[in-house]
Design a protein around this motif. Structure first.
Motif: not given
Length: 148
Positions: A106-131
């Motif tokens: 919700e917070c990311v979509r405040e600034s970037f309304p076209k941010f898709s659910d699939q893109e979000y899930k992919s970016r979160v997964g990659n960010f956590l994977k690389n932690a």
């Protein structure tokens, strides 16, 4: 930037400075797993949830990725993120099962309304994977269960 429609959100934004300081401290306090559980549980209280959302919406970034990473860095340490993944496999903390998953989106979509659910899930997964490869991201053997 649009504002939250909730009266609770409005009251939190106009709350005394000491309350806002305590809520900001909640962000840095979620750096370890126990505090993450407490923060997760506190999201059941609408005022606390709206306060956190209001603070995270101010994070911003030059693009969706930058905004998402900035929010994650406010919420979690690299050490904690290295113990998380999307689905909780391999005895890790499942991020998709948390209240924070929807709050961050919700917070990311405040600034970037076209941010898709699939893109979000992919970016979160990659960010956590690389932690684990980032500074202070070494994984400990201790396992965590958010449902306890």
């Amino acid at each position: 930037m649009s504002s939250c429609c909730s009266p609770a959100c409005s009251s939190v934004l106009s709350a005394p400075a000491d309350l806002r300081k305590r809520e900001r401290r909640a962000l840095s306090d979620s750096k370890n797993a126990e505090q993450l559980k407490e923060l997760e549980a506190s999201m059941e209280i609408k005022e606390k949830k709206y306060s956190l959302i209001a603070q995270l919406k101010l994070t911003g970034g030059v693009n969706e990725r930058d905004c998402l990473h900035a929010i994650f860095k406010k919420l979690f340490s690299n050490r904690l993120m290295s113990r998380m993944n999307l689905n909780g496999t391999n005895e890790r903390i499942a991020f998709t099962n948390s209240n924070l998953y929807d709050i961050v989106l919700e917070c990311v979509r405040e600034s970037f309304p076209k941010f898709s659910d699939q893109e979000y899930k992919s970016r979160v997964g990659n960010f956590l994977k690389n932690a684990p490869s980032r500074k202070d991201g070494s994984i400990s053997d201790e396992s965590i269960n958010l449902s306890q």
